[in-house]
Design an enzyme around this catalytic site. Structure first.
Site, PDB file in Angstrom:
ATOM      1  N   HIS A  34       5.256 -20.074  65.968  1.00  0.00           N
ATOM      2  CA  HIS A  34       5.302 -21.513  66.258  1.00  0.00           C
ATOM      3  C   HIS A  34       3.944 -22.008  66.768  1.00  0.00           C
ATOM      4  O   HIS A  34       3.871 -22.980  67.513  1.00  0.00           O
ATOM      5  CB  HIS A  34       6.417 -21.854  67.258  1.00  0.00           C
ATOM      6  N   THR A  35       2.923 -21.311  66.374  1.00  0.00           N
ATOM      7  CA  THR A  35       1.566 -21.712  66.751  1.00  0.00           C
ATOM      8  C   THR A  35       0.869 -22.409  65.594  1.00  0.00           C
ATOM      9  O   THR A  35      -0.110 -23.119  65.809  1.00  0.00           O
ATOM     10  CB  THR A  35       0.745 -20.454  67.111  1.00  0.00           C
ATOM     11  N   ASP A  36       1.372 -22.214  64.362  1.00  0.00           N
ATOM     12  CA  ASP A  36       0.585 -22.675  63.203  1.00  0.00           C
ATOM     13  C   ASP A  36       0.593 -24.188  63.039  1.00  0.00           C
ATOM     14  O   ASP A  36      -0.297 -24.733  62.402  1.00  0.00           O
ATOM     15  CB  ASP A  36       1.013 -21.956  61.910  1.00  0.00           C
ATOM     16  N   ASP A 170       3.193 -19.221  56.349  1.00  0.00           N
ATOM     17  CA  ASP A 170       3.958 -18.454  55.361  1.00  0.00           C
ATOM     18  C   ASP A 170       3.315 -18.522  53.981  1.00  0.00           C
ATOM     19  O   ASP A 170       3.160 -17.512  53.293  1.00  0.00           O
ATOM     20  CB  ASP A 170       5.394 -18.973  55.282  1.00  0.00           C
TER      21      ASP A 170
HETATM   22  C1  GLA Z   1       8.493 -20.718  59.909  1.00  0.00           C
HETATM   23  C2  GLA Z   1       7.470 -21.721  59.400  1.00  0.00           C
HETATM   24  C3  GLA Z   1       6.047 -21.301  59.775  1.00  0.00           C
HETATM   25  C4  GLA Z   1       5.940 -20.965  61.252  1.00  0.00           C
HETATM   26  C5  GLA Z   1       7.069 -20.033  61.681  1.00  0.00           C
HETATM   27  C6  GLA Z   1       7.093 -19.803  63.171  1.00  0.00           C
HETATM   28  O1  GLA Z   1       8.341 -19.500  59.228  1.00  0.00           O
HETATM   29  O2  GLA Z   1       7.544 -21.859  58.004  1.00  0.00           O
HETATM   30  O3  GLA Z   1       5.130 -22.311  59.418  1.00  0.00           O
HETATM   31  O4  GLA Z   1       5.910 -22.120  62.036  1.00  0.00           O
HETATM   32  O5  GLA Z   1       8.333 -20.517  61.300  1.00  0.00           O
HETATM   33  O6  GLA Z   1       5.951 -19.159  63.577  1.00  0.00           O
END
Ligand code: GLA
Length: 382
Positions: A34-36, A170
């Site tokens: 949840h940092t991106d 991702d």
């Molecule tokens: C999901 C989202 C990513 C990222 C993660 C948590 O996979 O698609 O962009 O925010 O959650 O790190």
């Protein structure tokens, strides 16, 4: 599914002319969750599980797609109003639309696809699907879109056609993955670095709760809003600040009374997680897996208590890991179900997995699924 198998199914559905075959993987993430979408760091790697698609242009004006694993078909045009009703087809449609919005010309095609990355397990099956088609269409049509922009095509597909306001991790991992390497990505500058990952004496194991909670995507979007609200509030005093990643705990404390308790907790988690990714990068360079593992447990705690994206099943698996002496363990990906990622000493691997299966089954009535992680290459033509 192998190239030969998917080509065979393609021929059964769409006739004799040969298709092109592409694949793109799911991902794991060592740390940085949840940092991106906060301009901060992530530490993913592509895995040996993903999506595979056979594609051939059909000279018509409609895409004809067949989802092998679901035994479902979808047919759709390429204009904005042609959004298909099948959930999976929205990803393919979205990728086409996002390429068109960027000035690319898409020709209609026939396609079949299949995947072995488990759905809803936090390994990014949807990014694997987006990246497969984004990479393939760009290659087949020689559109010349670079891989960063292909990742954004997938991300915008989530935002505009699926309704998840995800970050870039991702899709980035799925496109940029490299065998045997994790990637530390700075999502603010998009600078990235490959880290060889072959921890001698350890294994990475995923334990999949096989739980997927409803409303995960709206809860995800809500977390993002909390972070953005906290960041905007801090930026009123610190105009140089762009993302929550740039904030310190001192800066967050200055606005404590101006934001909700919930937003404060979310922001605290992100600030702490940003520091943890830095610590893990340093630890990896020293080969210090003990510290890597400790940080993973801290992340789990933060995701469970501050970010509140864990659940009973995930917390239970995390507790078992700790009791068993596993080096590191935490919920991986967006949360609300899915997997824990565990850094386990070789000699503990088998007993830990057996212990987790038995205790989890006694408590929740079914066993978790177990996946050993193999870090592999990103999107490619087969
Ligand atoms: C999901 C989202 C990513 C990222 C993660 C948590 O996979 O698609 O962009 O925010 O959650 O790190």
């Amino acid at each position: 599914m192998t190239k030969e198998q998917i080509v065979k199914i393609f021929h059964e559905k769409f006739g004799a002319e040969a298709p092109e075959v592409y694949t793109s993987p799911g991902r794991v993430n060592l740390i940085g969750e949840h940092t991106d979408y906060n301009g901060s760091f992530v530490f993913p790697g592509a895995i040996d599980k993903g999506m595979i698609a056979a594609i051939r242009f059909n000279g018509a004006d409609k895409v004809k797609a067949y989802a092998i694993d679901l035994d479902e078909s979808s047919e759709f045009g390429l204009n904005e109003e042609d959004l298909p009703k099948e959930g999976w087809a929205k990803y393919i449609f979205g990728v086409c639309r996002e390429i068109i919005k960027r000035g690319g010309t898409i020709k209609a095609f026939d396609t079949v696809f299949s995947g072995d990355v488990p759905l809803g397990a936090g390994m990014s099956s949807s990014a694997a699907l987006e990246s497969t088609y984004a990479f393939a269409l760009n290659d087949m049509l020689k559109l010349g879109i670079d891989k960063f922009e292909l990742a954004r095509v997938g991300q915008s597909t989530e935002h505009n056609y699926v309704g998840v306001k995800c970050g870039i991790m991702d899709q980035f991992a799925s496109l940029f993955g490299k065998e045997g390497h994790l990637i530390r990505l700075d999502t603010k500058t998009m600078e990235y670095e490959y880290f060889p990952f072959d921890p001698q004496g350890y294994k990475l194991v995923l334990l999949d709760t096989v739980v997927k909670h409803e409303l995960a995507s709206s809860a995800y979007n809500k977390r993002r809003e909390s972070c953005e609200h906290a960041a905007r509030t801090i930026a009123k005093r610190h105009p140089e600040m762009e993302f929550l990643r740039d904030a310190t705990m001192e800066m967050l404390l200055e606005v404590k009374n101006e934001i909700s308790e919930e937003d404060f907790m979310r922001a605290q988690y992100v600030i702490e997680e940003t520091q943890r990714v830095r610590d893990v990068s340093d630890a990896l360079e020293r080969g210090d897996y003990k510290t890597v593992g400790e940080k993973m447990y801290e992340t789990h705690h933060g995701m469970s208590k501050l970010y509140e994206v864990s659940c009973d099943e995930l917390d239970f698996l995390n507790d078992i890991a700790r009791e068993h002496g596993v080096t590191g363990s935490r919920v991986m990906g967006g949360g609300f179900g899915g997997c824990t990622i565990n850094l386990v000493k070789d000699e503990l691997h088998d007993s830990f997995v057996a212990d987790a299966k038995e205790k989890f089954k006694a408590r929740f009535g079914h066993e978790p699924k177990v996946y050993d992680v193999v870090i592999s290459d990103g999107a490619r033509k087969l």
